[in-house]
Design a protein around this motif. Structure first.
Motif, PDB file in Angstrom:
ATOM      1  N   LEU A 167      17.644   5.176 -17.961  1.00  0.00           N
ATOM      2  CA  LEU A 167      17.342   5.598 -16.588  1.00  0.00           C
ATOM      3  C   LEU A 167      18.317   4.985 -15.591  1.00  0.00           C
ATOM      4  N   ARG A 168      18.531   3.701 -15.729  1.00  0.00           N
ATOM      5  CA  ARG A 168      19.427   2.995 -14.807  1.00  0.00           C
ATOM      6  C   ARG A 168      20.830   3.571 -14.853  1.00  0.00           C
ATOM      7  N   ASP A 169      21.360   3.698 -16.056  1.00  0.00           N
ATOM      8  CA  ASP A 169      22.740   4.180 -16.203  1.00  0.00           C
ATOM      9  C   ASP A 169      22.900   5.612 -15.685  1.00  0.00           C
ATOM     10  N   GLU A 170      21.963   6.484 -16.080  1.00  0.00           N
ATOM     11  CA  GLU A 170      22.059   7.886 -15.677  1.00  0.00           C
ATOM     12  C   GLU A 170      21.837   8.048 -14.174  1.00  0.00           C
ATOM     13  N   SER A 221      13.098   8.218  -9.780  1.00  0.00           N
ATOM     14  CA  SER A 221      12.152   9.328  -9.586  1.00  0.00           C
ATOM     15  C   SER A 221      12.880  10.664  -9.504  1.00  0.00           C
ATOM     16  N   GLU A 222      13.953  10.713  -8.737  1.00  0.00           N
ATOM     17  CA  GLU A 222      14.719  11.960  -8.590  1.00  0.00           C
ATOM     18  C   GLU A 222      15.277  12.417  -9.942  1.00  0.00           C
ATOM     19  N   LEU A 223      15.762  11.469 -10.720  1.00  0.00           N
ATOM     20  CA  LEU A 223      16.323  11.800 -12.028  1.00  0.00           C
ATOM     21  C   LEU A 223      15.243  12.335 -12.967  1.00  0.00           C
ATOM     22  N   ILE A 224      14.114  11.671 -13.016  1.00  0.00           N
ATOM     23  CA  ILE A 224      13.015  12.112 -13.887  1.00  0.00           C
ATOM     24  C   ILE A 224      12.569  13.517 -13.496  1.00  0.00           C
ATOM     25  N   ILE A 225      12.393  13.738 -12.205  1.00  0.00           N
ATOM     26  CA  ILE A 225      11.965  15.063 -11.733  1.00  0.00           C
ATOM     27  C   ILE A 225      12.984  16.129 -12.107  1.00  0.00           C
ATOM     28  N   GLU A 226      14.262  15.830 -11.878  1.00  0.00           N
ATOM     29  CA  GLU A 226      15.294  16.828 -12.193  1.00  0.00           C
ATOM     30  C   GLU A 226      15.314  17.168 -13.671  1.00  0.00           C
ATOM     31  N   VAL A 227      15.233  16.156 -14.516  1.00  0.00           N
ATOM     32  CA  VAL A 227      15.278  16.395 -15.959  1.00  0.00           C
ATOM     33  C   VAL A 227      14.046  17.175 -16.409  1.00  0.00           C
ATOM     34  N   LEU A 228      12.879  16.775 -15.942  1.00  0.00           N
ATOM     35  CA  LEU A 228      11.653  17.473 -16.355  1.00  0.00           C
ATOM     36  C   LEU A 228      11.589  18.890 -15.813  1.00  0.00           C
ATOM     37  N   GLU A 229      12.006  19.089 -14.574  1.00  0.00           N
ATOM     38  CA  GLU A 229      12.009  20.446 -14.020  1.00  0.00           C
ATOM     39  C   GLU A 229      12.993  21.348 -14.757  1.00  0.00           C
ATOM     40  N   SER A 230      14.142  20.819 -15.091  1.00  0.00           N
ATOM     41  CA  SER A 230      15.120  21.644 -15.802  1.00  0.00           C
ATOM     42  C   SER A 230      14.589  22.027 -17.189  1.00  0.00           C
ATOM     43  N   ARG A 231      13.849  21.133 -17.829  1.00  0.00           N
ATOM     44  CA  ARG A 231      13.231  21.465 -19.129  1.00  0.00           C
ATOM     45  C   ARG A 231      12.179  22.542 -18.970  1.00  0.00           C
ATOM     46  N   ARG A 283       0.810  -1.210   0.000  1.00  0.00           N
ATOM     47  CA  ARG A 283       0.000   0.000   0.000  1.00  0.00           C
ATOM     48  C   ARG A 283       0.846   1.265   0.000  1.00  0.00           C
ATOM     49  N   ALA A 284       2.144   1.099   0.030  1.00  0.00           N
ATOM     50  CA  ALA A 284       3.043   2.263   0.106  1.00  0.00           C
ATOM     51  C   ALA A 284       2.776   3.203  -1.061  1.00  0.00           C
ATOM     52  N   PRO A 285       2.882   4.506  -0.797  1.00  0.00           N
ATOM     53  CA  PRO A 285       2.622   5.463  -1.873  1.00  0.00           C
ATOM     54  C   PRO A 285       3.631   5.316  -2.994  1.00  0.00           C
ATOM     55  N   GLY A 286       3.187   5.632  -4.149  1.00  0.00           N
ATOM     56  CA  GLY A 286       4.049   5.537  -5.321  1.00  0.00           C
ATOM     57  C   GLY A 286       3.247   4.947  -6.466  1.00  0.00           C
ATOM     58  N   LYS A 287       3.694   5.159  -7.635  1.00  0.00           N
ATOM     59  CA  LYS A 287       3.014   4.662  -8.828  1.00  0.00           C
ATOM     60  C   LYS A 287       4.015   3.911  -9.678  1.00  0.00           C
ATOM     61  N   SER A 288       3.506   3.002 -10.449  1.00  0.00           N
ATOM     62  CA  SER A 288       4.347   2.251 -11.375  1.00  0.00           C
ATOM     63  C   SER A 288       4.087   2.746 -12.783  1.00  0.00           C
ATOM     64  N   ILE A 289       5.126   2.755 -13.567  1.00  0.00           N
ATOM     65  CA  ILE A 289       4.973   3.075 -14.983  1.00  0.00           C
ATOM     66  C   ILE A 289       5.692   2.002 -15.771  1.00  0.00           C
ATOM     67  N   GLU A 290       5.251   1.822 -16.992  1.00  0.00           N
ATOM     68  CA  GLU A 290       5.908   0.857 -17.859  1.00  0.00           C
ATOM     69  C   GLU A 290       6.760   1.626 -18.852  1.00  0.00           C
ATOM     70  N   VAL A 291       8.014   1.243 -18.963  1.00  0.00           N
ATOM     71  CA  VAL A 291       8.923   1.895 -19.912  1.00  0.00           C
ATOM     72  C   VAL A 291       9.552   0.828 -20.796  1.00  0.00           C
ATOM     73  N   SER A 292      10.006   1.247 -21.941  1.00  0.00           N
ATOM     74  CA  SER A 292      10.673   0.311 -22.841  1.00  0.00           C
ATOM     75  C   SER A 292      12.013  -0.112 -22.229  1.00  0.00           C
ATOM     76  N   TRP A 293      12.578  -1.156 -22.776  1.00  0.00           N
ATOM     77  CA  TRP A 293      13.875  -1.645 -22.301  1.00  0.00           C
ATOM     78  C   TRP A 293      14.938  -0.560 -22.459  1.00  0.00           C
ATOM     79  N   ASP A 294      14.931   0.097 -23.615  1.00  0.00           N
ATOM     80  CA  ASP A 294      15.928   1.146 -23.877  1.00  0.00           C
ATOM     81  C   ASP A 294      15.801   2.295 -22.876  1.00  0.00           C
ATOM     82  N   ALA A 295      14.556   2.684 -22.578  1.00  0.00           N
ATOM     83  CA  ALA A 295      14.336   3.769 -21.612  1.00  0.00           C
ATOM     84  C   ALA A 295      14.821   3.342 -20.224  1.00  0.00           C
ATOM     85  N   TRP A 296      14.563   2.099 -19.865  1.00  0.00           N
ATOM     86  CA  TRP A 296      14.994   1.606 -18.551  1.00  0.00           C
ATOM     87  C   TRP A 296      16.515   1.610 -18.444  1.00  0.00           C
ATOM     88  N   VAL A 297      17.191   1.175 -19.508  1.00  0.00           N
ATOM     89  CA  VAL A 297      18.665   1.152 -19.505  1.00  0.00           C
ATOM     90  C   VAL A 297      19.206   2.572 -19.334  1.00  0.00           C
TER      91      VAL A 297
END
Length: 129
Positions: free
Chosen positions: A103-106, A115-125, A87-101
């Protein structure tokens, strides 16, 4: 003393504490298994149950539970922790294999969670526009 099959982790402390103190408040002394309670003096006392309220970290809670819970009670405690994790807060999303790689590497390179990486990239945009 019943040997615990599960060790309460610090991350699960609040869930375990809440579960055990709730059982203590709702069911009182009858909740504890008389065969495992206070073998030192053979008495079942409210004091034994009240000790759970003074467990201020996972280590103390583990010690109390190891001494006073039977296997069925351990099983129910563990299930309560599992349910809370689901029940912990949070959501799941489905990403392609390439997107996951990517995300993982970065995220590893930046020392961030996904989550922190996605937020930082989107906020900077957003602020660059």
């Amino acid at each position: 003393m019943t040997r615990p099959r599960y060790i309460i982790q610090e991350s699960d402390y609040f869930v375990a504490y809440k579960y055990l103190t709730r059982r203590a408040q709702v069911d009182g002394i009858r909740w504890l298994d008389v065969s495992v309670v206070d073998r030192d003096n053979g008495e079942v006392s409210q004091d034994v149950l009240d000790r759970v309220f003074y467990c201020c970290d996972a280590e103390q809670l583990n010690e109390w539970a190891a001494r006073y819970l039977n296997s069925d009670q351990w099983r129910k405690l563990k299930q309560s922790i599992r349910n809370a994790r689901r029940r912990a807060p949070g959501k799941s999303i489905e990403v392609s294999w390439d997107a996951w790689v990517l995300l993982r590497d970065e995220s590893q390179k930046m020392g961030m969670t996904y989550s922190e990486l996605i937020i930082e990239v989107l906020e900077s945009r957003m602020y660059d526009e």
